[in-house]
Design a protein around this motif. Sequence first.
Motif, PDB file in Angstrom:
ATOM      1  N   ALA A 197       0.825  -1.206   0.000  1.00 22.53           N
ATOM      2  CA  ALA A 197       0.000   0.000   0.000  1.00 22.53           C
ATOM      3  C   ALA A 197       0.858   1.255   0.000  1.00 22.53           C
ATOM      4  CB  ALA A 197      -0.938   0.003   1.208  1.00 22.53           C
ATOM      5  N   VAL A 198       2.056   1.140   0.577  1.00 22.86           N
ATOM      6  CA  VAL A 198       2.977   2.277   0.627  1.00 22.86           C
ATOM      7  C   VAL A 198       3.885   2.282  -0.593  1.00 22.86           C
ATOM      8  CG1 VAL A 198       4.872   3.335   1.914  1.00 22.86           C
ATOM      9  CG2 VAL A 198       2.906   2.388   3.137  1.00 22.86           C
ATOM     10  N   SER A 199       4.526   1.108  -0.874  1.00 24.59           N
ATOM     11  CA  SER A 199       5.476   1.076  -1.988  1.00 24.59           C
ATOM     12  C   SER A 199       4.805   1.217  -3.334  1.00 24.59           C
ATOM     13  CB  SER A 199       6.313  -0.201  -1.999  1.00 24.59           C
ATOM     14  OG  SER A 199       6.029  -1.080  -1.095  1.00 24.59           O
ATOM     15  N   GLY A 200       3.519   0.848  -3.428  1.00 21.86           N
ATOM     16  CA  GLY A 200       2.823   0.953  -4.710  1.00 21.86           C
ATOM     17  C   GLY A 200       2.113   2.276  -4.927  1.00 21.86           C
ATOM     18  N   ALA A 201       2.192   3.181  -3.953  1.00 23.23           N
ATOM     19  CA  ALA A 201       1.525   4.477  -4.080  1.00 23.23           C
ATOM     20  C   ALA A 201       2.252   5.365  -5.092  1.00 23.23           C
ATOM     21  CB  ALA A 201       1.477   5.174  -2.714  1.00 23.23           C
ATOM     22  N   PRO A 202       1.516   6.260  -5.774  1.00 24.92           N
ATOM     23  CA  PRO A 202       2.158   7.134  -6.766  1.00 24.92           C
ATOM     24  C   PRO A 202       3.274   7.997  -6.178  1.00 24.92           C
ATOM     25  CG  PRO A 202      -0.242   7.234  -6.941  1.00 24.92           C
ATOM     26  CD  PRO A 202       0.065   6.448  -5.705  1.00 24.92           C
ATOM     27  N   ASP A 203       3.147   8.351  -4.905  1.00 27.53           N
ATOM     28  CA  ASP A 203       4.169   9.199  -4.281  1.00 27.53           C
ATOM     29  C   ASP A 203       5.117   8.382  -3.403  1.00 27.53           C
ATOM     30  OD1 ASP A 203       2.290   8.520  -2.391  1.00 27.53           O
ATOM     31  OD2 ASP A 203       2.171  10.509  -1.473  1.00 27.53           O
ATOM     32  N   ALA A 204       5.295   7.098  -3.726  1.00 26.93           N
ATOM     33  CA  ALA A 204       6.131   6.218  -2.904  1.00 26.93           C
ATOM     34  C   ALA A 204       7.578   6.690  -2.893  1.00 26.93           C
ATOM     35  CB  ALA A 204       6.067   4.797  -3.450  1.00 26.93           C
ATOM     36  N   SER A 209       8.707   3.816   2.605  1.00 28.96           N
ATOM     37  CA  SER A 209       8.679   2.354   2.614  1.00 28.96           C
ATOM     38  C   SER A 209       9.387   1.810   3.849  1.00 28.96           C
ATOM     39  CB  SER A 209       9.341   1.816   1.343  1.00 28.96           C
ATOM     40  OG  SER A 209       9.365   0.410   1.354  1.00 28.96           O
ATOM     41  N   ARG A 210      10.538   2.373   4.178  1.00 26.44           N
ATOM     42  CA  ARG A 210      11.262   1.915   5.373  1.00 26.44           C
ATOM     43  C   ARG A 210      10.464   2.170   6.642  1.00 26.44           C
ATOM     44  NH1 ARG A 210      15.710   4.007   2.387  1.00 26.44           N
ATOM     45  NH2 ARG A 210      15.632   6.000   3.497  1.00 26.44           N
ATOM     46  N   GLY A 241      13.023  -5.929  -4.237  1.00 24.95           N
ATOM     47  CA  GLY A 241      12.460  -5.822  -5.580  1.00 24.95           C
ATOM     48  C   GLY A 241      11.056  -5.279  -5.599  1.00 24.95           C
ATOM     49  N   PHE A 242      10.485  -5.010  -4.416  1.00 33.67           N
ATOM     50  CA  PHE A 242       9.093  -4.553  -4.354  1.00 33.67           C
ATOM     51  C   PHE A 242       8.953  -3.222  -3.619  1.00 33.67           C
ATOM     52  CE2 PHE A 242       9.098  -9.160  -4.724  1.00 33.67           C
ATOM     53  CZ  PHE A 242       8.231  -9.353  -5.804  1.00 33.67           C
ATOM     54  N   THR A 243      10.079  -2.620  -3.259  1.00 34.48           N
ATOM     55  CA  THR A 243      10.066  -1.308  -2.612  1.00 34.48           C
ATOM     56  C   THR A 243      10.666  -0.289  -3.578  1.00 34.48           C
ATOM     57  OG1 THR A 243      12.264  -1.524  -1.628  1.00 34.48           O
ATOM     58  CG2 THR A 243      10.395  -2.444  -0.375  1.00 34.48           C
ATOM     59  N   PRO A 244      10.547   1.007  -3.283  1.00 32.07           N
ATOM     60  CA  PRO A 244      11.082   2.025  -4.199  1.00 32.07           C
ATOM     61  C   PRO A 244      12.606   2.123  -4.222  1.00 32.07           C
ATOM     62  CG  PRO A 244       9.344   2.934  -2.794  1.00 32.07           C
ATOM     63  CD  PRO A 244       9.725   1.616  -2.220  1.00 32.07           C
ATOM     64  N   ASP A 245      13.294   1.350  -3.399  1.00 29.85           N
ATOM     65  CA  ASP A 245      14.756   1.380  -3.377  1.00 29.85           C
ATOM     66  C   ASP A 245      15.333   0.826  -4.682  1.00 29.85           C
ATOM     67  OD1 ASP A 245      15.150   1.832  -0.252  1.00 29.85           O
ATOM     68  OD2 ASP A 245      13.648   0.265  -0.510  1.00 29.85           O
ATOM     69  N   GLU A 246      16.589   1.159  -4.959  1.00 24.77           N
ATOM     70  CA  GLU A 246      17.303   0.659  -6.141  1.00 24.77           C
ATOM     71  C   GLU A 246      18.655   0.086  -5.716  1.00 24.77           C
ATOM     72  OE1 GLU A 246      15.967   0.418  -9.001  1.00 24.77           O
ATOM     73  OE2 GLU A 246      14.226   1.749  -8.831  1.00 24.77           O
ATOM     74  N   PRO A 247      18.650  -1.003  -4.951  1.00 23.46           N
ATOM     75  CA  PRO A 247      19.921  -1.508  -4.396  1.00 23.46           C
ATOM     76  C   PRO A 247      20.850  -2.122  -5.429  1.00 23.46           C
ATOM     77  CG  PRO A 247      18.138  -3.007  -3.892  1.00 23.46           C
ATOM     78  CD  PRO A 247      17.494  -1.790  -4.487  1.00 23.46           C
ATOM     79  N   LEU A 248      20.344  -2.439  -6.627  1.00 23.67           N
ATOM     80  CA  LEU A 248      21.197  -3.072  -7.631  1.00 23.67           C
ATOM     81  C   LEU A 248      21.776  -2.081  -8.630  1.00 23.67           C
ATOM     82  CD1 LEU A 248      19.226  -6.377  -8.382  1.00 23.67           C
ATOM     83  CD2 LEU A 248      20.985  -5.930  -6.673  1.00 23.67           C
ATOM     84  N   ASP A 249      21.620  -0.787  -8.365  1.00 20.84           N
ATOM     85  CA  ASP A 249      22.195   0.210  -9.269  1.00 20.84           C
ATOM     86  C   ASP A 249      23.714   0.185  -9.246  1.00 20.84           C
ATOM     87  OD1 ASP A 249      19.780   1.044 -10.174  1.00 20.84           O
ATOM     88  OD2 ASP A 249      19.793   3.009  -9.189  1.00 20.84           O
TER      89      ASP A 249
END
Length: 298
Positions: A197-204, A209-210, A241-249
């Motif tokens: 509900a948080v990670s999928g929000a438009p303003d996530a 998320s944390r 893979g389901f949060t707004p983070d980008e740990p694999l950048d």
Amino acid sequence: MRLSTCILPVHRWAEGGREVWERAEALGFDTAYTYDHLSWREPFRDGPWFGAVPTLTAAAGATSRLRLGTLVTSPNFRHPVTLAKELVTLDDLSGGRITLGVGAGGSGADATALGQEAWSARERADRFGEFVTLLDTLLTRDVTSYAGTHYSARDARMLPGCVQRPRVPFAVAATGPRGMRLAARHGQAWVTTGDPAVSGAPDATAERSRTAIAAQLARLAAACEEEGRAAGGPEKVLLTGFTPDEPLDSLDAFVDFAGTYAALGFDELVLHWPLPHSRFAADQRVFEKIATDGPGQL
């Protein structure tokens, strides 16, 4: 903090599938999991998708150190008796390297693939509780008889039992109060993908998320206290893979990400093995550098 991977069952074994699991072991991952679905969402819905138990059986023969597991199995198309027999067998074949990730399941294709109507959220929770409880009993006893509301067992025999004692470890995926109590009662680990509900929000954002995940951890702690679980409770696992983070950048991005979640109390991070043209697309070279160099920088 342990670093693991999740390999979706989309690779033909003779066309690179075996090599992926062997590579996961060579890279030093703690555990390699796979999804336990009959099929999954787009873009995988109309492509190759293989069964979790046969895949893990083959992976057990192709590896020697790597732990293996499902992330996650659900009651949607499984029965505790037959699943328990498969887990006892997998645990034996792997020399005690199996972890069962287990969750309540959702309302996707698996929910109706056997011809039934999709269960309501309440019925899924009811079934999940009975499913995990009976599975725990089956895997810790030689013979089990049980008559439940949704599942039954009659003289179900699980000899010789699991290699791991008292049974294979459970990693329970849960976010609601009933599921949290189940994780506190039966789980050696608890799994989350974050709060959709948080990670999928438009303003996530990663920060929001944390915050939501920290709230989940607080609810888990409360459930452990309610169940009389010792301080610390089950280990905490984040399937990324389901949060707004980008740990694999980049390696630096991963180290920052992992440090943040270690500070929250997580014991294991699970990175999806890169798959082009999907939400799990990533640079394979960066992914492998993270696997080899990342743990040493945490």
